[in-house]
Scaffold this motif. Structure first.
Motif, mmCIF file in Angstrom:
data_model
loop_
_atom_site.group_PDB
_atom_site.id
_atom_site.type_symbol
_atom_site.label_atom_id
_atom_site.label_comp_id
_atom_site.label_asym_id
_atom_site.label_seq_id
_atom_site.Cartn_x
_atom_site.Cartn_y
_atom_site.Cartn_z
ATOM 1 N N TRP A 96 66.509 -17.218 65.994
ATOM 2 C CA TRP A 96 67.045 -17.410 64.672
ATOM 3 C C TRP A 96 65.657 -17.055 63.881
ATOM 4 O O TRP A 96 65.667 -16.515 62.806
ATOM 5 C CB TRP A 96 67.373 -18.672 64.624
ATOM 6 N N ALA A 97 64.390 -17.839 64.219
ATOM 7 C CA ALA A 97 63.256 -17.763 63.342
ATOM 8 C C ALA A 97 62.646 -16.422 63.453
ATOM 9 O O ALA A 97 62.545 -15.939 62.170
ATOM 10 C CB ALA A 97 62.294 -18.886 63.829
ATOM 11 N N THR A 98 62.876 -15.689 64.389
ATOM 12 C CA THR A 98 62.382 -14.422 64.374
ATOM 13 C C THR A 98 63.140 -13.411 63.378
ATOM 14 O O THR A 98 62.794 -12.577 62.691
ATOM 15 C CB THR A 98 62.174 -13.814 66.061
ATOM 16 N N ALA A 99 64.622 -13.715 63.656
ATOM 17 C CA ALA A 99 65.302 -12.839 62.791
ATOM 18 C C ALA A 99 65.385 -13.034 61.144
ATOM 19 O O ALA A 99 65.026 -12.137 60.389
ATOM 20 C CB ALA A 99 66.854 -13.182 62.886
ATOM 21 N N VAL A 100 64.863 -14.280 60.956
ATOM 22 C CA VAL A 100 64.409 -14.620 59.392
ATOM 23 C C VAL A 100 63.098 -14.210 59.127
ATOM 24 O O VAL A 100 63.163 -13.620 57.911
ATOM 25 C CB VAL A 100 64.405 -16.202 59.340
ATOM 26 N N ILE A 101 62.233 -14.161 59.920
ATOM 27 C CA ILE A 101 61.004 -13.831 59.527
ATOM 28 C C ILE A 101 61.018 -12.191 59.313
ATOM 29 O O ILE A 101 60.150 -11.730 58.539
ATOM 30 C CB ILE A 101 59.866 -14.195 60.602
ATOM 31 N N GLU A 102 61.522 -11.609 60.209
ATOM 32 C CA GLU A 102 61.647 -10.130 59.950
ATOM 33 C C GLU A 102 62.155 -9.976 58.620
ATOM 34 O O GLU A 102 61.659 -8.719 58.083
ATOM 35 C CB GLU A 102 62.797 -9.499 61.100
ATOM 36 N N ARG A 103 62.886 -10.746 57.925
ATOM 37 C CA ARG A 103 63.401 -10.376 56.612
ATOM 38 C C ARG A 103 62.626 -11.038 55.525
ATOM 39 O O ARG A 103 62.715 -10.080 54.401
ATOM 40 C CB ARG A 103 64.815 -10.701 56.436
#
Lengths: 228, 115
Positions: A96-103
């Motif tokens: 989840w955190a990785t997906a958020v940070i990508e954006r």
């Protein structure tokens, strides 16, 4: 102006704690490293409005949430990040955190975490002692510095943090991607937890004994299902 | 963070099960403090119903100490979960037995923090 004056609390609070509250509030009103002052204040306002999802409601898929900026300067994506951090942090995963940070980028994400974790303790202490929550400051002008500190590296957390010359506990460098906010956060932590006495197992600087403090702390962590 | 070590330092005889809602051992007023911590985390305003009882046991400054501790750890847990802070190596090794006994390894955040 002393917004967190001792006489605004119904019970005696350590002046060192109130001093860090003042510093946090002052910090909200100025541009940060990645967010403007208006955006920082909006994030704290969103933190205060965050609610748990109704029982049975599925956690929103980040991929389906817009990052178009809304009237308060924040996107629905940032609102969901704030909500998750504020009331559902125990279910944050690396994916989840990785997906958020990508954006959002690392800086916006870390600074959002920083704002939530600086202001939740302030509001919560006010709630517990029966003091009205402090009004949010009027945001100032100015642009974020967008400076990435030197000496960062990836060492197992979701985000890079200080690695060059580091010898302290991981918790102290958790938000070192945004050094000013990390410093304010550690001011809160130090004044409200151990003071200068972390390494000492017997405390006399607080009213409760250290085992009593640690018991309350451990129960708080467990209720929040925090492994760390 | 250091319940056992600080308890051993003064022979307080803390029971780590207090962290997960069980017996608190010989920590003075441990049961009441645990009840306060639990109430404060679930509904801070409702927790004030315990204020008089906590003050009778540990004094007004003790109540404020307990409230301050709940408040600051609500920031710390969000830092840990939001950043995925790995447990420091020494703590990871020192707490293996306790984590297993208390069931902490089953927390969702364990996947992030065990490194």
């Amino acid at each position: 102006m002393a917004e967190f004056g001792a006489n605004t609390f119904p019970r005696p609070v350590d002046p060192a704690v109130l001093s860090t509250f003042e510093a946090v509030w002052d910090g909200l009103a100025v541009a940060g490293t990645w967010w403007t002052a208006a955006e920082r204040v909006a994030i704290v306002a969103a933190t205060r409005r965050s609610l748990r999802l109704p029982l049975g409601e599925t956690v929103p898929d980040i991929a389906g949430i817009s990052d178009a900026v809304g009237p308060d300067g924040l996107s629905p994506l940032i609102h969901e990040v704030v909500r998750r951090l504020s009331v559902d942090a125990g279910r944050i995963t690396r994916d989840w955190a990785t997906a958020v940070i990508e954006r959002t980028g690392v800086g916006h994400y870390v600074e959002t975490v920083a704002l939530v974790v600086q202001t939740v303790p302030v509001d919560m202490l006010c709630d517990l002692l029966g003091r009205p929550r402090q009004d949010l400051p009027v945001p100032g002008m100015g642009e974020p510095s967008r400076v990435v500190p030197d000496g960062l590296g990836q060492e197992g957390a979701f985000v890079p943090w200080v690695v060059d010359g580091w010898s302290g506990p991981n918790v102290a460098r958790a938000l070192s991607f945004v050094p000013e906010d990390n410093s304010l956060r550690m001011g809160i932590v130090t004044s409200m937890y151990s003071g200068r006495h972390f390494e000492e197992m017997v405390w006399s600087h607080r009213s409760l004994s250290r085992p009593q403090v640690e018991l309350v702390a451990a129960r708080t962590s467990a209720v929040n299902e925090c492994f760390y | 963070m250091l319940l056992r070590a600080s308890s051993n330092a003064i022979d307080a005889g803390a029971d780590l099960h207090g962290a997960v809602g069980g017996a608190t051992g010989n920590v003075a007023h441990g049961g009441l403090l645990m009840a306060y911590a639990e109430a404060a985390n679930r509904d801070p305003e409702a927790a004030r119903a315990l204020d008089d009882e906590v003050i009778a046991a540990v004094g007004e400054a003790g109540l404020v100490d307990a409230a301050v501790t709940v408040a600051v750890f609500n920031g710390l847990v969000r830092s840990a979960d939001g950043i995925g802070i790995p447990l420091d190596d020494t703590m990871l090794a020192a707490t293996a037995e306790a984590r297993a006994e208390l069931g902490l390894d089953s927390y969702a955040g364990a996947a992030n923090s065990r490194g």
